[in-house]
Write a protein that holds these residues in place. Structure first.
Motif, PDB file in Angstrom:
ATOM      1  N   HIS A  65     -27.000 -13.634  -0.607  1.00 40.01           N
ATOM      2  CA  HIS A  65     -27.336 -13.568   0.817  1.00 40.01           C
ATOM      3  C   HIS A  65     -27.446 -12.110   1.267  1.00 40.01           C
ATOM      4  CE1 HIS A  65     -26.698 -17.883   1.178  1.00 40.01           C
ATOM      5  NE2 HIS A  65     -25.594 -17.719   0.485  1.00 40.01           N
ATOM      6  N   GLN A  66     -27.753 -11.217   0.317  1.00 41.58           N
ATOM      7  CA  GLN A  66     -27.876  -9.810   0.645  1.00 41.58           C
ATOM      8  C   GLN A  66     -29.318  -9.498   1.028  1.00 41.58           C
ATOM      9  OE1 GLN A  66     -26.464  -7.746  -2.812  1.00 41.58           O
ATOM     10  NE2 GLN A  66     -24.333  -8.328  -2.503  1.00 41.58           N
ATOM     11  N   GLY A  67     -29.465  -8.494   1.878  1.00 42.40           N
ATOM     12  CA  GLY A  67     -30.797  -8.071   2.278  1.00 42.40           C
ATOM     13  C   GLY A  67     -31.299  -8.827   3.489  1.00 42.40           C
ATOM     14  N   THR A  68     -32.350  -8.298   4.090  1.00 41.33           N
ATOM     15  CA  THR A  68     -32.931  -8.878   5.295  1.00 41.33           C
ATOM     16  C   THR A  68     -34.401  -9.179   5.071  1.00 41.33           C
ATOM     17  OG1 THR A  68     -31.397  -7.608   6.671  1.00 41.33           O
ATOM     18  CG2 THR A  68     -33.357  -8.515   7.751  1.00 41.33           C
ATOM     19  N   TRP A  69     -34.831 -10.337   5.530  1.00 39.87           N
ATOM     20  CA  TRP A  69     -36.236 -10.702   5.447  1.00 39.87           C
ATOM     21  C   TRP A  69     -37.004 -10.015   6.569  1.00 39.87           C
ATOM     22  CZ3 TRP A  69     -38.183 -13.190   1.351  1.00 39.87           C
ATOM     23  CH2 TRP A  69     -37.309 -13.957   0.566  1.00 39.87           C
ATOM     24  N   GLU A  70     -38.150  -9.433   6.216  1.00 40.70           N
ATOM     25  CA  GLU A  70     -39.004  -8.763   7.193  1.00 40.70           C
ATOM     26  C   GLU A  70     -40.442  -9.233   7.005  1.00 40.70           C
ATOM     27  OE1 GLU A  70     -38.482  -4.608   6.592  1.00 40.70           O
ATOM     28  OE2 GLU A  70     -36.453  -4.572   7.432  1.00 40.70           O
ATOM     29  N   PRO A  71     -41.211  -9.342   8.094  1.00 37.75           N
ATOM     30  CA  PRO A  71     -42.614  -9.775   7.968  1.00 37.75           C
ATOM     31  C   PRO A  71     -43.407  -8.796   7.105  1.00 37.75           C
ATOM     32  CG  PRO A  71     -41.874  -9.814  10.257  1.00 37.75           C
ATOM     33  CD  PRO A  71     -40.811  -9.108   9.489  1.00 37.75           C
ATOM     34  N   VAL A  72     -44.372  -9.335   6.372  1.00 35.07           N
ATOM     35  CA  VAL A  72     -45.211  -8.503   5.516  1.00 35.07           C
ATOM     36  C   VAL A  72     -46.625  -9.062   5.530  1.00 35.07           C
ATOM     37  CG1 VAL A  72     -44.707  -9.829   3.417  1.00 35.07           C
ATOM     38  CG2 VAL A  72     -45.382  -7.429   3.223  1.00 35.07           C
ATOM     39  N   GLU A  73     -47.606  -8.184   5.398  1.00 37.40           N
ATOM     40  CA  GLU A  73     -48.996  -8.612   5.355  1.00 37.40           C
ATOM     41  C   GLU A  73     -49.300  -9.307   4.023  1.00 37.40           C
ATOM     42  OE1 GLU A  73     -51.465  -8.441   7.661  1.00 37.40           O
ATOM     43  OE2 GLU A  73     -49.911  -7.806   9.080  1.00 37.40           O
TER      44      GLU A  73
ATOM     45  N   GLY B  43     -36.581 -22.367   8.268  1.00 36.98           N
ATOM     46  CA  GLY B  43     -35.764 -21.979   9.411  1.00 36.98           C
ATOM     47  C   GLY B  43     -35.143 -20.607   9.253  1.00 36.98           C
ATOM     48  N   PHE B  44     -34.622 -20.285   8.071  1.00 37.70           N
ATOM     49  CA  PHE B  44     -33.959 -18.997   7.877  1.00 37.70           C
ATOM     50  C   PHE B  44     -34.955 -17.843   7.980  1.00 37.70           C
ATOM     51  CE2 PHE B  44     -35.540 -20.120   3.746  1.00 37.70           C
ATOM     52  CZ  PHE B  44     -35.771 -18.932   3.060  1.00 37.70           C
ATOM     53  N   ILE B  45     -36.205 -18.091   7.571  1.00 38.58           N
ATOM     54  CA  ILE B  45     -37.239 -17.063   7.689  1.00 38.58           C
ATOM     55  C   ILE B  45     -37.593 -16.838   9.164  1.00 38.58           C
ATOM     56  CG2 ILE B  45     -39.648 -16.508   7.202  1.00 38.58           C
ATOM     57  CD1 ILE B  45     -37.916 -16.159   4.778  1.00 38.58           C
ATOM     58  N   GLN B  46     -37.751 -17.917   9.893  1.00 34.16           N
ATOM     59  CA  GLN B  46     -38.097 -17.794  11.311  1.00 34.16           C
ATOM     60  C   GLN B  46     -36.998 -17.071  12.079  1.00 34.16           C
ATOM     61  OE1 GLN B  46     -40.200 -20.890  13.283  1.00 34.16           O
ATOM     62  NE2 GLN B  46     -39.007 -20.752  15.154  1.00 34.16           N
ATOM     63  N   LEU B  47     -35.743 -17.383  11.780  1.00 36.96           N
ATOM     64  CA  LEU B  47     -34.630 -16.772  12.495  1.00 36.96           C
ATOM     65  C   LEU B  47     -34.554 -15.272  12.246  1.00 36.96           C
ATOM     66  CD1 LEU B  47     -31.843 -19.461  11.983  1.00 36.96           C
ATOM     67  CD2 LEU B  47     -33.037 -18.908  14.107  1.00 36.96           C
ATOM     68  N   GLU B  48     -34.873 -14.830  11.013  1.00 36.29           N
ATOM     69  CA  GLU B  48     -34.762 -13.409  10.689  1.00 36.29           C
ATOM     70  C   GLU B  48     -36.002 -12.606  11.059  1.00 36.29           C
ATOM     71  OE1 GLU B  48     -32.999 -11.976   7.145  1.00 36.29           O
ATOM     72  OE2 GLU B  48     -31.906 -13.825   6.717  1.00 36.29           O
ATOM     73  N   THR B  49     -37.171 -13.256  11.058  1.00 31.80           N
ATOM     74  CA  THR B  49     -38.418 -12.509  11.266  1.00 31.80           C
ATOM     75  C   THR B  49     -39.078 -12.778  12.614  1.00 31.80           C
ATOM     76  OG1 THR B  49     -39.819 -14.237  10.297  1.00 31.80           O
ATOM     77  CG2 THR B  49     -38.853 -12.605   8.779  1.00 31.80           C
TER      78      THR B  49
END
Length: 307
Positions: A232-240, A285-291
């Motif tokens: 659960h390390q690191g943060t998801w960020e939007p990418v092209e 859901g986890f992607i939407q919450l972080e990004t």
């Protein structure tokens, strides 16, 4: 017209989409096939060259002819909550429910036939290659000699389950594990084993496809990490999304006849995205919450379109 949501009661991801549909003023019925028979009832009559019937869940009832779409999210197995467990009742309930629903004109996310095929990992890899993705060399075998030959050719390997069970499904889950080429492969004779070329990762990529909309997120990988599902390390960020990947996703989804897919990629040090799998019912859901990417909104909008 009504949206039918098939999922279990404790599904927070589905809750987000249901709330969005309600905000859009779209009628919906949510039920778990595990409650059939019992809290869920059905009836259908074949007359005048078509099925005419109803589904009832609690106090909510919907006619088959009024369905605009069906979202198959995380449904339970029909008959799973009957007082007396019976394989016969489970089979009858499944045939009745999905037989009725697939006879309607509703749009599916995703259709059960397409979804069943899309779960097969070897089928995924072949379609991914044909669609234009980079795909790691892969072997599925019960022959120890073939495993040793594959290891000698590719040297840096991982072993993973053919079924690709999620960490939330113990005891069936097997973490993707790095192995050395001099491993004793005699054990593969006990059951089908998936060996794959290891791709050194700079980052994990999760790409969620909803109809024609793509939402990609990137999380920088730990060099020692192999299976990010267990960390659960690191943060998801939007990418092209690279153009070549965009074209490959469109080709894959069209050939697979899917409306929704969650793709996992490994980004190598050169920035190339290597296809690992496409989960036709994967979490978002986890992607939407972080990004803050509007994935639930895209799903709700797709489901709201009338056939």
């Amino acid at each position: 017209m009504t949206v039918l949501v098939l999922t279990c009661e404790e599904d927070l991801t589905a809750d987000i989409v249901v709330s969005t549909l309600q905000d859009l003023g779209v009628p919906l019925v949510r039920l778990d096939p595990a409650d059939l028979p019992g809290r869920v009832s059905l009836s259908a009559e074949y007359a005048e060259n078509d099925f005419h019937g109803y589904l009832k869940s609690g106090e909510r009832m919907v006619s088959l002819g009024s369905l605009r779409s069906v979202w198959v999210r995380r449904p339970g197995t029909p008959g799973a909550r009957t007082a007396e467990q019976s394989a016969w009742i489970a089979a009858e309930a499944e045939q009745a429910l999905y037989g009725m629903l697939t006879s309607t004109q509703a749009r599916w996310m995703n259709h059960p036939v397409a979804a069943a095929q899309a779960r097969y990992k070897p089928w995924q890899l072949r379609l991914a290659h044909r669609s234009g993705f980079l795909v790691p060399a892969t072997l599925v075998t019960t022959f120890p000699a073939m495993a040793r030959q594959f290891a000698a050719a590719h040297r840096d390997l991982v072993v993973k389950s053919v079924s690709g069970k999620h960490p939330g499904d113990p005891p069936m889950v097997l973490p993707t594990t790095r192995i050395s080429p001099d491993t004793d492969f005699s054990g593969v004779a006990a059951g089908p084993t998936l060996l794959q070329q290891h791709i050194p990762k700079e980052a994990d990529i999760r790409l969620t496809c909803v109809g024609e909309h793509l939402f990609a997120a990137r999380k920088k990988a730990d060099p020692e990490e192999v299976d990010s599902r267990f960390t659960h390390q690191g943060t998801w960020e939007p990418v092209e999304v690279p153009d070549a990947v965009h074209r490959a996703v469109n080709s894959y989804m069209s050939a697979a006849q899917l409306a929704y897919g969650a793709f996992d990629f490994a980004e190598d040090p050169d920035g190339a995205w290597w296809f690992l799998e496409c989960n036709q019912g994967g979490q978002f859901g986890f992607i939407q919450l972080e990004t803050d990417q509007p994935i639930a909104q895209a799903i709700a909008t797709w489901l709201a379109v009338e056939p």
